[in-house]
Write an enzyme that holds these catalytic residues in place. Structure first.
Site, PDB file in Angstrom:
ATOM      1  N   CYS A 115       0.843  -1.197   0.000  1.00  0.00           N
ATOM      2  CA  CYS A 115       0.000   0.000   0.000  1.00  0.00           C
ATOM      3  C   CYS A 115       0.876   1.244   0.000  1.00  0.00           C
ATOM      4  O   CYS A 115       1.735   1.400   0.865  1.00  0.00           O
ATOM      5  CB  CYS A 115      -0.898  -0.013   1.228  1.00  0.00           C
ATOM      6  N   GLU A 116       0.660   2.147  -0.967  1.00  0.00           N
ATOM      7  CA  GLU A 116       1.516   3.320  -1.066  1.00  0.00           C
ATOM      8  C   GLU A 116       1.201   4.371  -0.003  1.00  0.00           C
ATOM      9  O   GLU A 116       1.967   5.307   0.190  1.00  0.00           O
ATOM     10  CB  GLU A 116       1.417   3.947  -2.450  1.00  0.00           C
ATOM     11  N   GLN A 156      -4.856  -0.588  -5.336  1.00  0.00           N
ATOM     12  CA  GLN A 156      -5.344  -1.718  -6.132  1.00  0.00           C
ATOM     13  C   GLN A 156      -5.962  -1.265  -7.452  1.00  0.00           C
ATOM     14  O   GLN A 156      -5.841  -1.954  -8.472  1.00  0.00           O
ATOM     15  CB  GLN A 156      -6.344  -2.531  -5.321  1.00  0.00           C
TER      16      GLN A 156
END
Length: 222
Positions: free
Chosen positions: A113-114, A154
């Protein structure tokens, strides 16, 4: 802007899973430094982070952690940032004239997850109908793995995989489904361990419901 307000905005953006572009946001000088140089800088700064957390880096278990993390970031979990690591994809003429759907289901992936740099773990399902070109099955896995190995959301990841497959196969007849658990949801914040996120992207013949239904039946076989 006030620092407190900035931090509140950053928290809101992260919790709302915002994506700014289909392309991964990279600086123009992203690959000026070599991998070895990047690892050296990351190792230095991660050591500072660990010390700020109060950890004793003279302990045998911890003293090698900054180097291990730096190596993991550059050569493993974020290796998909570097175009040099993009898999070589070969396609072949559909000489056997197979004109039905081909499906590769349950492709495992691990991403990050960024917004919180926590794992995204899930499965991808890919289908396509050839317009004259076919691809080796393992290459589908490699494409998913390449785009997963970078800080992601995503929604962006599925678009990158979908667009790559359309380009390589020279057809819009592609469908991708991704189902993943986000540890930024399950291990922090709301701490919901049972939920997962699904995304879907398709084009060409898969705009027709009957094709999508056939695809869903194939990927959900028990």
């Amino acid at each position: 802007m006030n620092t407190t307000i900035e931090k509140e905005i950053f928290d809101i953006i992260g919790d709302n899973h915002q994506m700014t572009s289909v392309e991964t946001p990279l600086r123009p000088d992203a690959f000026v430094r070599s991998d070895a140089q990047k690892m050296e800088v990351i190792e230095h700064h991660f050591e500072i982070i660990m010390k700020e957390l109060g950890l004793d880096l003279t302990d045998d278990s911890l003293q090698g952690t900054p180097h291990r993390v730096a190596k993991m970031f550059v050569q493993e979990i974020f290796s998909g940032l570097n175009p040099a690591n993009k898999p070589k994809i070969s396609v072949f003429d559909n000489s056997y004239q197979y004109d039905k759907m081909l499906v590769e289901a349950n492709i495992s992936f691990n991403s990050t997850c960024e917004h919180h740099f926590l794992p995204i773990v899930g499965k991808a399902h890919i289908g396509y109908v050839s317009s004259g070109k076919v691809i080796g099955l393992s290459k589908l896995n490699r494409i998913v793995d390449y785009y997963a190995k970078r800080p992601q959301v995503q929604e962006r990841m599925i678009m990158q995989i979908f667009n790559e497959l359309k380009t390589v196969l020279e057809t819009d007849n592609v469908i991708v489904v991704m189902e993943a658990t986000h540890l930024c949801v399950s291990s922090r914040g709301i701490k919901d361990e049972s939920s997962f996120t699904s995304t879907l992207q398709y084009g060409g013949v898969f705009n027709q419901k009957e094709f999508r239904d056939d695809f869903y039946k194939m990927i959900h076989k028990e």
